[in-house]
Design an enzyme around this catalytic site. Structure first.
Site, short mmCIF file in Angstrom:
data_model
loop_
_atom_site.label_atom_id
_atom_site.label_comp_id
_atom_site.label_asym_id
_atom_site.label_seq_id
_atom_site.Cartn_x
_atom_site.Cartn_y
_atom_site.Cartn_z
N HIS A 85 67.57 -56.61 -93.77
CA HIS A 85 67.38 -57.09 -92.40
C HIS A 85 66.01 -57.72 -92.18
CE1 HIS A 85 70.65 -54.18 -90.67
NE2 HIS A 85 71.14 -55.13 -91.43
N ILE A 92 62.20 -59.86 -88.47
CA ILE A 92 62.93 -58.60 -88.62
C ILE A 92 64.13 -58.61 -87.67
CG2 ILE A 92 62.76 -56.07 -88.49
CD1 ILE A 92 59.62 -56.58 -88.41
N CYS A 93 65.28 -58.28 -88.20
CA CYS A 93 66.46 -58.18 -87.35
C CYS A 93 66.63 -56.70 -86.98
CB CYS A 93 67.68 -58.71 -88.11
SG CYS A 93 69.21 -58.52 -87.22
N LEU A 94 66.15 -56.35 -85.79
CA LEU A 94 66.20 -54.95 -85.37
C LEU A 94 66.40 -54.94 -83.86
CD1 LEU A 94 65.70 -51.92 -86.09
CD2 LEU A 94 63.30 -52.30 -85.57
N PHE A 146 69.45 -62.75 -82.86
CA PHE A 146 70.02 -62.02 -83.98
C PHE A 146 71.33 -61.37 -83.54
CE2 PHE A 146 65.45 -61.74 -85.22
CZ PHE A 146 65.57 -62.34 -86.47
#
Lengths: 153, 86
Positions: A85, A92-94, A146
Protein backbone atom coordinates in the site's frame (compact mmCIF):
# COMPACT_ATOMS: atom_id res chain seq x y z
CA UNK A 1 -2.48 29.52 11.15
CA UNK A 2 -6.14 30.47 11.10
CA UNK A 3 -8.49 28.92 13.61
CA UNK A 4 -5.86 28.94 16.33
CA UNK A 5 -5.10 25.25 16.25
CA UNK A 6 -1.34 25.95 16.45
CA UNK A 7 -1.77 25.46 20.17
CA UNK A 8 -2.82 21.92 19.54
CA UNK A 9 0.21 21.25 17.31
CA UNK A 10 2.39 22.75 20.04
CA UNK A 11 0.95 20.29 22.54
CA UNK A 12 1.36 17.43 20.11
CA UNK A 13 5.00 18.35 19.61
CA UNK A 14 5.63 18.46 23.34
CA UNK A 15 3.99 15.07 23.74
CA UNK A 16 5.99 13.58 20.89
CA UNK A 17 9.20 14.84 22.45
CA UNK A 18 8.42 14.13 26.10
CA UNK A 19 6.40 10.90 25.92
CA UNK A 20 7.34 9.39 22.58
CA UNK A 21 5.84 6.08 21.52
CA UNK A 22 8.38 3.32 20.99
CA UNK A 23 9.98 3.61 17.56
CA UNK A 24 8.58 7.07 16.82
CA UNK A 25 10.74 10.18 17.02
CA UNK A 26 10.70 13.74 15.78
CA UNK A 27 13.45 14.33 13.23
CA UNK A 28 12.53 17.90 12.43
CA UNK A 29 9.70 20.23 13.45
CA UNK A 30 10.83 23.82 13.11
CA UNK A 31 7.42 25.25 12.37
CA UNK A 32 3.77 24.25 12.26
CA UNK A 33 3.76 23.57 8.53
CA UNK A 34 6.02 20.59 7.92
CA UNK A 35 7.28 17.96 10.34
CA UNK A 36 9.53 15.01 9.68
CA UNK A 37 8.87 12.02 11.90
CA UNK A 38 11.12 8.97 11.93
CA UNK A 39 9.61 5.57 12.51
CA UNK A 40 11.06 2.15 13.16
CA UNK A 41 9.20 -1.14 13.10
CA UNK A 42 9.71 -2.63 16.52
CA UNK A 43 9.08 -6.32 15.97
CA UNK A 44 11.58 -8.34 13.96
CA UNK A 45 9.72 -8.18 10.67
CA UNK A 46 12.56 -9.12 8.25
CA UNK A 47 11.31 -6.67 5.60
CA UNK A 48 11.95 -3.65 7.81
CA UNK A 49 14.34 -4.86 10.50
CA UNK A 50 17.03 -2.39 11.45
CA UNK A 51 15.70 0.33 9.15
CA UNK A 52 14.44 3.80 9.89
CA UNK A 53 11.82 5.42 7.68
CA UNK A 54 10.87 9.08 7.49
CA UNK A 55 7.33 10.42 7.32
CA UNK A 56 6.58 13.95 6.21
CA UNK A 57 3.51 15.62 7.71
CA UNK A 58 2.23 18.79 6.10
CA UNK A 59 -0.38 20.77 7.99
CA UNK A 60 -2.83 23.21 6.47
CA UNK A 61 -4.51 25.88 8.55
CA UNK A 62 -7.53 23.61 8.66
CA UNK A 63 -5.71 20.91 10.67
CA UNK A 64 -7.05 18.97 12.59
CA UNK A 65 -10.46 19.46 11.01
CA UNK A 66 -8.85 18.34 7.75
CA UNK A 67 -6.31 15.52 7.63
CA UNK A 68 -2.64 16.39 7.35
CA UNK A 69 -0.86 15.42 4.16
CA UNK A 70 1.32 12.46 5.04
CA UNK A 71 3.86 10.60 2.94
CA UNK A 72 7.16 8.82 3.22
CA UNK A 73 10.22 10.72 2.09
CA UNK A 74 13.58 9.30 1.07
CA UNK A 75 16.81 10.79 2.25
CA UNK A 76 20.45 9.82 2.51
CA UNK A 77 20.36 6.26 3.85
CA UNK A 78 16.57 6.37 4.25
CA UNK A 79 14.37 4.49 1.79
CA UNK A 80 10.67 4.41 1.08
CA UNK A 81 9.46 1.20 2.78
CA UNK A 82 8.33 -1.57 0.48
CA UNK A 83 4.67 -2.40 1.16
CA UNK A 84 1.67 -3.29 -1.03
CA UNK A 85 0.00 0.00 0.00
CA UNK A 86 3.01 2.30 -0.25
CA UNK A 87 3.98 3.66 -3.64
CA UNK A 88 7.62 4.18 -4.54
CA UNK A 89 7.10 7.97 -4.51
CA UNK A 90 6.20 7.74 -0.82
CA UNK A 91 2.42 8.05 -1.15
CA UNK A 92 0.50 5.87 1.28
CA UNK A 93 -2.89 4.33 0.69
CA UNK A 94 -4.38 4.33 4.18
CA UNK A 95 -7.95 5.28 5.02
CA UNK A 96 -7.17 7.39 8.11
CA UNK A 97 -5.26 9.78 5.84
CA UNK A 98 -8.29 10.26 3.65
CA UNK A 99 -11.93 9.40 4.13
CA UNK A 100 -11.26 7.77 7.50
CA UNK A 101 -9.72 10.90 9.04
CA UNK A 102 -11.18 12.23 12.26
CA UNK A 103 -9.98 15.33 14.13
CA UNK A 104 -9.27 13.28 17.25
CA UNK A 105 -6.43 11.60 15.35
CA UNK A 106 -3.00 13.01 16.08
CA UNK A 107 0.43 12.95 14.49
CA UNK A 108 1.34 10.24 16.99
CA UNK A 109 -1.75 8.14 16.28
CA UNK A 110 -1.21 8.39 12.53
CA UNK A 111 2.47 7.47 12.89
CA UNK A 112 1.45 4.48 15.02
CA UNK A 113 -1.15 3.37 12.45
CA UNK A 114 1.52 3.46 9.78
CA UNK A 115 4.01 1.70 12.03
CA UNK A 116 1.57 -1.14 12.65
CA UNK A 117 0.68 -1.26 8.96
CA UNK A 118 4.36 -2.00 8.32
CA UNK A 119 4.68 -4.39 11.26
CA UNK A 120 1.79 -6.52 10.05
CA UNK A 121 3.00 -6.80 6.47
CA UNK A 122 4.64 -9.93 5.10
CA UNK A 123 4.66 -9.05 1.40
CA UNK A 124 7.89 -7.52 0.18
CA UNK A 125 6.25 -5.83 -2.79
CA UNK A 126 4.92 -2.51 -4.12
CA UNK A 127 1.29 -1.92 -5.10
CA UNK A 128 0.48 -3.67 -8.39
CA UNK A 129 -0.16 -0.32 -10.11
CA UNK A 130 2.98 1.36 -8.75
CA UNK A 131 4.59 2.33 -12.08
CA UNK A 132 1.34 3.71 -13.49
CA UNK A 133 0.46 5.59 -10.30
CA UNK A 134 3.88 7.14 -9.80
CA UNK A 135 4.03 8.31 -13.43
CA UNK A 136 0.80 10.31 -13.05
CA UNK A 137 0.55 10.93 -9.32
CA UNK A 138 -0.42 14.39 -8.10
CA UNK A 139 2.21 16.12 -5.96
CA UNK A 140 -0.03 15.85 -2.93
CA UNK A 141 -1.28 12.38 -2.01
CA UNK A 142 -4.41 14.10 -0.72
CA UNK A 143 -5.38 14.74 -4.33
CA UNK A 144 -5.46 11.04 -5.03
CA UNK A 145 -8.75 9.30 -4.47
CA UNK A 146 -7.47 6.03 -3.19
CA UNK A 147 -9.76 3.08 -3.19
CA UNK A 148 -9.31 1.23 0.08
CA UNK A 149 -9.95 -2.13 -1.35
CA UNK A 150 -7.94 -4.43 0.81
CA UNK A 151 -7.91 -4.37 4.58
CA UNK A 152 -5.96 -7.57 4.97
CA UNK A 153 -2.52 -6.02 4.62
CA UNK B 1 -16.02 38.62 70.97
CA UNK B 2 -18.25 40.45 68.63
CA UNK B 3 -17.38 40.74 65.00
CA UNK B 4 -18.86 43.17 62.60
CA UNK B 5 -18.57 42.31 58.95
CA UNK B 6 -17.94 45.44 56.93
CA UNK B 7 -17.65 43.84 53.59
CA UNK B 8 -17.38 40.39 52.04
CA UNK B 9 -16.38 39.16 48.64
CA UNK B 10 -17.87 35.94 47.30
CA UNK B 11 -15.61 33.68 45.30
CA UNK B 12 -16.74 30.57 43.49
CA UNK B 13 -15.39 28.07 41.02
CA UNK B 14 -17.19 26.19 38.33
CA UNK B 15 -16.63 23.01 36.38
CA UNK B 16 -18.52 21.44 33.52
CA UNK B 17 -20.52 18.58 34.87
CA UNK B 18 -19.03 16.02 32.52
CA UNK B 19 -16.60 13.60 34.04
CA UNK B 20 -15.26 11.78 30.95
CA UNK B 21 -11.99 12.86 29.31
CA UNK B 22 -10.97 16.19 30.61
CA UNK B 23 -9.86 17.65 27.29
CA UNK B 24 -11.70 18.24 24.06
CA UNK B 25 -10.47 15.61 21.62
CA UNK B 26 -10.45 18.10 18.77
CA UNK B 27 -8.50 21.07 20.16
CA UNK B 28 -6.90 19.21 23.12
CA UNK B 29 -7.75 22.06 25.47
CA UNK B 30 -9.50 21.34 28.78
CA UNK B 31 -13.29 21.36 28.65
CA UNK B 32 -13.20 24.08 31.28
CA UNK B 33 -11.08 26.17 28.92
CA UNK B 34 -12.20 27.46 25.55
CA UNK B 35 -12.10 26.35 21.96
CA UNK B 36 -9.33 28.07 19.95
CA UNK B 37 -11.59 30.89 18.81
CA UNK B 38 -13.20 31.89 22.11
CA UNK B 39 -11.79 34.08 24.81
CA UNK B 40 -14.06 33.32 27.75
CA UNK B 41 -14.90 29.83 28.97
CA UNK B 42 -18.29 28.81 30.31
CA UNK B 43 -21.60 29.59 28.69
CA UNK B 44 -19.89 31.48 25.87
CA UNK B 45 -18.04 28.36 24.82
CA UNK B 46 -20.27 25.47 25.83
CA UNK B 47 -19.81 21.73 25.53
CA UNK B 48 -21.88 19.54 23.31
CA UNK B 49 -22.54 15.92 24.23
CA UNK B 50 -23.72 13.30 21.80
CA UNK B 51 -26.05 10.38 22.29
CA UNK B 52 -22.85 8.36 22.11
CA UNK B 53 -21.75 10.26 25.27
CA UNK B 54 -18.74 11.84 23.57
CA UNK B 55 -18.24 15.48 24.43
CA UNK B 56 -16.45 18.33 22.67
CA UNK B 57 -16.35 22.09 22.76
CA UNK B 58 -19.43 22.88 20.70
CA UNK B 59 -17.50 25.23 18.42
CA UNK B 60 -14.84 22.60 17.71
CA UNK B 61 -17.41 19.96 16.87
CA UNK B 62 -19.39 22.30 14.63
CA UNK B 63 -16.23 23.08 12.63
CA UNK B 64 -15.91 19.36 12.01
CA UNK B 65 -19.57 18.65 11.31
CA UNK B 66 -19.80 21.44 8.74
CA UNK B 67 -17.14 19.75 6.61
CA UNK B 68 -18.32 17.34 4.00
CA UNK B 69 -15.70 14.78 4.98
CA UNK B 70 -17.19 14.46 8.47
CA UNK B 71 -20.29 12.80 7.00
CA UNK B 72 -21.97 13.90 10.21
CA UNK B 73 -20.03 11.37 12.27
CA UNK B 74 -18.75 11.62 15.84
CA UNK B 75 -14.95 12.06 15.68
CA UNK B 76 -14.51 9.51 18.48
CA UNK B 77 -16.71 6.60 17.54
CA UNK B 78 -17.71 7.48 13.97
CA UNK B 79 -21.36 6.96 14.69
CA UNK B 80 -23.79 9.59 13.43
CA UNK B 81 -23.51 12.48 15.86
CA UNK B 82 -26.81 13.33 17.51
CA UNK B 83 -26.91 15.78 20.37
CA UNK B 84 -28.03 14.11 23.56
CA UNK B 85 -31.34 15.55 24.61
CA UNK B 86 -30.83 15.21 28.32
Amino acid sequence: MIGGFTKRLGRELNDLKNNPAVGISVFQANDFRIWLIDIKVMDDNPIYAGKTFRLQFRFASSYPIEAPEVQFVASYGIEIPVHPHIYSNGHICLDVLGSGWSPVQTVASVAMSIQSMLAGNDRNERPPDDARYVAHAPISPKNTRFVYHDDTV
Amino acid sequence: MKVTIDKWIGVSTWHWNHAQDEVCGICRVAFDGTCPTCKYPGDDCPLIIGECKHAFHMHCLLKWLTTESSKGLCPMCRRRFKTATE
